[in-house]
Design an enzyme around this catalytic site. Structure first.
Site, PDB file in Angstrom:
ATOM      1  N   GLU A   1      -5.072  -3.989   0.633  1.00  0.00           N
ATOM      2  CA  GLU A   1      -5.015  -5.285   1.299  1.00  0.00           C
ATOM      3  C   GLU A   1      -5.615  -5.112   2.682  1.00  0.00           C
ATOM      4  OE1 GLU A   1      -1.714  -5.245  -1.650  1.00  0.00           O
ATOM      5  OE2 GLU A   1      -1.998  -3.989   0.113  1.00  0.00           O
TER       6      GLU A   1
ATOM      7  N   TYR B   1     -15.399  -1.390   3.193  1.00  0.00           N
ATOM      8  CA  TYR B   1     -14.863  -1.263   1.837  1.00  0.00           C
ATOM      9  C   TYR B   1     -15.895  -1.686   0.795  1.00  0.00           C
ATOM     10  CZ  TYR B   1     -10.440  -0.948   4.406  1.00  0.00           C
ATOM     11  OH  TYR B   1      -9.436  -0.587   5.268  1.00  0.00           O
TER      12      TYR B   1
END
Length: 150
Positions: free
Chosen positions: A108, A120
């Site tokens: 998250e 990411y």
């Protein structure tokens, strides 16, 4: 030129890791949480990144449950951000998860943390959903990101 190395976190590292945590997050973890993660959680795997094998400048944690890996946290001291050191640390965690047999990785991230999301994405993570009001400090939503590792 500084050398950066990654190694497993141990309880003697917690004070230094808490410094990184406190300057990185509005709700840093307590010493007790880190001790529990390192000593009692069989699913938890934590690593520190050091400069010249003496100064802890960041850390990453993940849980591996069967073939699912979940990044619990990743942080660097602010003065070390923007130099791809976070990518090295995150890449290490991804490779570690693969080595341990994980086939999926998720995490998250705050919807406002575009810089982290870009990093990411470099590792193939894609948005998978939103956790509404996930962050208790300000009620911000979390973007769930994930990737199939193989």
């Amino acid at each position: 030129m500084a050398e950066f190395s990654i190694r497993e976190m141990n309880v003697n590292d917690i004070e230094d890791v808490m410094v990184v945590d406190s300057v990185s997050f509005s709700m840093p973890w307590t010493k007790e949480i880190f001790v529990q993660e390192i000593n009692q959680n069989n699913y938890a795997h934590y690593f520190v990144i050091e400069e010249d094998e003496e100064k802890i400048i960041g850390y990453v944690g993940l849980w591996i449950v069967e073939d699912d890996a979940q990044i619990t946290n990743i942080a660097l001291l602010p003065t070390y951000r923007g130099y791809k050191i976070g990518e090295k640390l995150f890449g290490f965690a991804v490779q570690y998860a693969i080595k341990k047999g994980a086939s999926r990785l998720s995490l998250e991230v705050r919807v406002s943390n575009i810089i982290a999301q870009k990093m990411y994405r470099k590792f193939g993570l894609v948005p998978g959903g939103i956790r509404k009001s996930y962050y208790s400090d300000n009620g911000e939503d979390a973007l769930v990101m994930w990737v199939n590792l193989y």
